[in-house]
Design an enzyme around this catalytic site. Sequence first.
Site, PDB file in Angstrom:
ATOM      1  N   TYR A 141      14.939  -5.284 -28.728  1.00  0.00           N
ATOM      2  CA  TYR A 141      13.746  -4.483 -29.017  1.00  0.00           C
ATOM      3  C   TYR A 141      12.829  -4.462 -27.785  1.00  0.00           C
ATOM      4  O   TYR A 141      12.498  -3.396 -27.261  1.00  0.00           O
ATOM      5  CB  TYR A 141      13.031  -5.088 -30.217  1.00  0.00           C
ATOM      6  CG  TYR A 141      11.823  -4.315 -30.687  1.00  0.00           C
ATOM      7  CD1 TYR A 141      11.959  -3.070 -31.295  1.00  0.00           C
ATOM      8  CD2 TYR A 141      10.539  -4.833 -30.528  1.00  0.00           C
ATOM      9  CE1 TYR A 141      10.854  -2.360 -31.739  1.00  0.00           C
ATOM     10  CE2 TYR A 141       9.424  -4.125 -30.979  1.00  0.00           C
ATOM     11  CZ  TYR A 141       9.579  -2.902 -31.580  1.00  0.00           C
ATOM     12  OH  TYR A 141       8.486  -2.200 -32.011  1.00  0.00           O
TER      13      TYR A 141
ATOM     14  N   ASN B 109       0.525  -5.106 -34.019  1.00  0.00           N
ATOM     15  CA  ASN B 109       0.859  -5.158 -35.463  1.00  0.00           C
ATOM     16  C   ASN B 109       0.001  -4.213 -36.300  1.00  0.00           C
ATOM     17  O   ASN B 109      -1.227  -4.329 -36.303  1.00  0.00           O
ATOM     18  CB  ASN B 109       0.665  -6.568 -36.009  1.00  0.00           C
ATOM     19  CG  ASN B 109       1.623  -7.558 -35.388  1.00  0.00           C
ATOM     20  OD1 ASN B 109       1.548  -7.814 -34.186  1.00  0.00           O
ATOM     21  ND2 ASN B 109       2.519  -8.106 -36.168  1.00  0.00           N
TER      22      ASN B 109
HETATM   23  P1  NAD Z   1       9.837   2.233 -39.152  1.00  0.00           P
HETATM   24  O1  NAD Z   1      11.102   1.429 -39.099  1.00  0.00           O
HETATM   25  O2  NAD Z   1       9.195   2.452 -40.467  1.00  0.00           O
HETATM   26  O3  NAD Z   1      10.078   3.658 -38.493  1.00  0.00           O
HETATM   27  C1  NAD Z   1      11.032   3.920 -37.506  1.00  0.00           C
HETATM   28  C2  NAD Z   1      11.703   5.248 -37.856  1.00  0.00           C
HETATM   29  O4  NAD Z   1      12.659   5.574 -36.827  1.00  0.00           O
HETATM   30  C3  NAD Z   1      12.474   5.200 -39.177  1.00  0.00           C
HETATM   31  O5  NAD Z   1      12.157   6.321 -39.950  1.00  0.00           O
HETATM   32  C4  NAD Z   1      13.932   5.208 -38.744  1.00  0.00           C
HETATM   33  O6  NAD Z   1      14.797   5.747 -39.705  1.00  0.00           O
HETATM   34  C5  NAD Z   1      13.865   6.024 -37.469  1.00  0.00           C
HETATM   35  N1  NAD Z   1      14.966   5.779 -36.545  1.00  0.00           N
HETATM   36  C6  NAD Z   1      15.448   4.573 -36.134  1.00  0.00           C
HETATM   37  N2  NAD Z   1      16.469   4.770 -35.278  1.00  0.00           N
HETATM   38  C7  NAD Z   1      16.610   6.122 -35.140  1.00  0.00           C
HETATM   39  C8  NAD Z   1      17.495   6.946 -34.396  1.00  0.00           C
HETATM   40  N3  NAD Z   1      18.450   6.424 -33.607  1.00  0.00           N
HETATM   41  N4  NAD Z   1      17.368   8.285 -34.516  1.00  0.00           N
HETATM   42  C9  NAD Z   1      16.424   8.830 -35.317  1.00  0.00           C
HETATM   43  N5  NAD Z   1      15.559   8.109 -36.034  1.00  0.00           N
HETATM   44  C10 NAD Z   1      15.658   6.760 -35.946  1.00  0.00           C
HETATM   45  O7  NAD Z   1       8.835   1.550 -38.131  1.00  0.00           O
HETATM   46  P2  NAD Z   1       7.307   1.886 -37.797  1.00  0.00           P
HETATM   47  O8  NAD Z   1       6.532   0.672 -38.064  1.00  0.00           O
HETATM   48  O9  NAD Z   1       6.906   3.172 -38.392  1.00  0.00           O
HETATM   49  O10 NAD Z   1       7.396   2.054 -36.199  1.00  0.00           O
HETATM   50  C11 NAD Z   1       7.377   3.323 -35.556  1.00  0.00           C
HETATM   51  C12 NAD Z   1       7.367   3.130 -34.038  1.00  0.00           C
HETATM   52  O11 NAD Z   1       6.212   2.379 -33.653  1.00  0.00           O
HETATM   53  C13 NAD Z   1       8.585   2.357 -33.524  1.00  0.00           C
HETATM   54  O12 NAD Z   1       8.995   2.943 -32.300  1.00  0.00           O
HETATM   55  C14 NAD Z   1       8.047   0.968 -33.298  1.00  0.00           C
HETATM   56  O13 NAD Z   1       8.759   0.302 -32.285  1.00  0.00           O
HETATM   57  C15 NAD Z   1       6.604   1.251 -32.900  1.00  0.00           C
HETATM   58  N6  NAD Z   1       5.733   0.079 -33.202  1.00  0.00           N
HETATM   59  C16 NAD Z   1       5.347  -0.195 -34.489  1.00  0.00           C
HETATM   60  C17 NAD Z   1       4.530  -1.307 -34.732  1.00  0.00           C
HETATM   61  C18 NAD Z   1       4.051  -1.671 -36.128  1.00  0.00           C
HETATM   62  O14 NAD Z   1       3.323  -2.651 -36.275  1.00  0.00           O
HETATM   63  N7  NAD Z   1       4.381  -0.933 -37.169  1.00  0.00           N
HETATM   64  C19 NAD Z   1       4.133  -2.123 -33.667  1.00  0.00           C
HETATM   65  C20 NAD Z   1       4.574  -1.819 -32.386  1.00  0.00           C
HETATM   66  C21 NAD Z   1       5.351  -0.700 -32.164  1.00  0.00           C
HETATM   67  N1  UDP Z   2       5.838 -14.532 -40.961  1.00  0.00           N
HETATM   68  C1  UDP Z   2       5.654 -15.487 -41.923  1.00  0.00           C
HETATM   69  N2  UDP Z   2       6.201 -15.297 -43.169  1.00  0.00           N
HETATM   70  C2  UDP Z   2       6.892 -14.170 -43.494  1.00  0.00           C
HETATM   71  C3  UDP Z   2       7.082 -13.173 -42.505  1.00  0.00           C
HETATM   72  C4  UDP Z   2       6.541 -13.378 -41.243  1.00  0.00           C
HETATM   73  O1  UDP Z   2       5.015 -16.520 -41.683  1.00  0.00           O
HETATM   74  O2  UDP Z   2       7.341 -14.065 -44.665  1.00  0.00           O
HETATM   75  C5  UDP Z   2       5.237 -14.736 -39.633  1.00  0.00           C
HETATM   76  C6  UDP Z   2       6.204 -14.542 -38.454  1.00  0.00           C
HETATM   77  O3  UDP Z   2       6.893 -15.742 -38.150  1.00  0.00           O
HETATM   78  C7  UDP Z   2       5.243 -14.142 -37.354  1.00  0.00           C
HETATM   79  C8  UDP Z   2       4.136 -13.372 -38.079  1.00  0.00           C
HETATM   80  O4  UDP Z   2       4.243 -13.744 -39.459  1.00  0.00           O
HETATM   81  O5  UDP Z   2       4.670 -15.293 -36.762  1.00  0.00           O
HETATM   82  C9  UDP Z   2       4.257 -11.861 -37.960  1.00  0.00           C
HETATM   83  O6  UDP Z   2       5.592 -11.491 -38.281  1.00  0.00           O
HETATM   84  P1  UDP Z   2       6.081  -9.978 -38.334  1.00  0.00           P
HETATM   85  O7  UDP Z   2       7.559 -10.001 -38.528  1.00  0.00           O
HETATM   86  O8  UDP Z   2       5.260  -9.231 -39.314  1.00  0.00           O
HETATM   87  O9  UDP Z   2       5.719  -9.362 -36.911  1.00  0.00           O
HETATM   88  P2  UDP Z   2       5.904  -9.855 -35.403  1.00  0.00           P
HETATM   89  O10 UDP Z   2       6.480 -11.238 -35.351  1.00  0.00           O
HETATM   90  O11 UDP Z   2       6.811  -8.839 -34.800  1.00  0.00           O
HETATM   91  O12 UDP Z   2       4.518  -9.818 -34.895  1.00  0.00           O
END
Ligand code: NAD
Ligand code: UDP
Length: 314
Positions: A140, A169
């Site tokens: 990732y 997040n």
């Molecule tokens: P999510 O998993 O809900 O959404 C990702 C979407 O991408 C899904 O609909 C999935 O089906 C689609 N997808 C995955 N691989 C694909 C492919 N090869 N072709 C077409 N579609 C594909 O996740 P999200 O939380 O909505 O995240 C969206 C974006 O934001 C991602 O790029 C993620 O890395 C980035 N992001 C999210 C967070 C967060 O906290 N939610 C934090 C940092 C970055």
């Molecule tokens: N975490 C936790 N319990 C859970 C799921 C996650 O304590 O059931 C913790 C995890 O170890 C991390 C934080 O919560 O320290 C955030 O995890 P998440 O997977 O949401 O996001 P990321 O690690 O990518 O920030």
Amino acid sequence: MKRVMVTGGAGFLGSHLCERLLKDGCEVLCVDNFFTGRKENIVHLIDNPYFEIIRHDVTFPLYVEVDEIFNLACPASPIHYQFDPVQTLKTSVHGAINMLGLAKRTKAKIFQASTSEVYGDPQPETYWGRVNPIGIRSCYDEGKRCAETLFSDYHRQHGLKIKIARIFNTYGPRMNVNDGRVVSNFIVQALKGEDITIYGEGEQTRSFCYVDDLIDGFIRLMNTADNVIGPINLGNPNEFTIRQLAERILTLTDSRSRLVFRPLPQDDPQQRQPDITKAKTVLGWQPSIMLDEGLKKTISYFDEFLVGNRAANN
Ligand code: NAD
Ligand code: UDP
């Protein structure tokens, strides 16, 4: 009418973005392979004549005509991005190459959903990161880093208009119920009266941004002048320990679930808090939704979701 494409449009963030773009008067093309995305996330948009959906994997080329592209396709939760790490890397790298190629041909402006994970540590945008290249989170983190490199080179070499957001997040309605992320896990556990699984001592911190705030940041960044390319941190700087989060959720759900402690996953970051100075000055943006308010909306969503699921299973 501006034609905007959202890759990953059926996912958590993507579905909120599609909704906002339609509200702003754009024509929206949602592209998704439905790996983690769900039709339920966008079903309410299907009747809108300005909304279109294509089932497509961004690791393959795509030929459409668009004015702007938001590239969000990529599984975002550790469980999902570690399920098929090679596909995760292909999605970030080949997906970026394909979407940048499309942007080059159509002269579209293109936005990349990058991540705080590119740092390895919480830092301002000037810090270049300290990331493990061979660990279980690397597919990732390194995929996203490579995508940033590709965006930057297409900008320098081909003059593409790019925007890079580093997202921290984010939580809210339509998070995947079983994607293992902390907010969805804790809320579902609390609502079901199951044990709340804290990994490690729960002293690690995260800063949680409500989805509407984040999407507002996306739109502001996309609408900046062409010389603003980022990267720009987008997230909520209010930091909480995981234990504090569990306690807030217990209170807000009025749940009697117990806190239980489980081993900390490998490479789990100890602290994460965005420095949003740049977002404030360049975009005039900062989050406005407090944790309790956002959690309440997310809890109502999961409450309804679980009731719906129970009804469907009866
Ligand atoms: P999510 O998993 O809900 O959404 C990702 C979407 O991408 C899904 O609909 C999935 O089906 C689609 N997808 C995955 N691989 C694909 C492919 N090869 N072709 C077409 N579609 C594909 O996740 P999200 O939380 O909505 O995240 C969206 C974006 O934001 C991602 O790029 C993620 O890395 C980035 N992001 C999210 C967070 C967060 O906290 N939610 C934090 C940092 C970055
Ligand atoms: N975490 C936790 N319990 C859970 C799921 C996650 O304590 O059931 C913790 C995890 O170890 C991390 C934080 O919560 O320290 C955030 O995890 P998440 O997977 O949401 O996001 P990321 O690690 O990518 O920030």
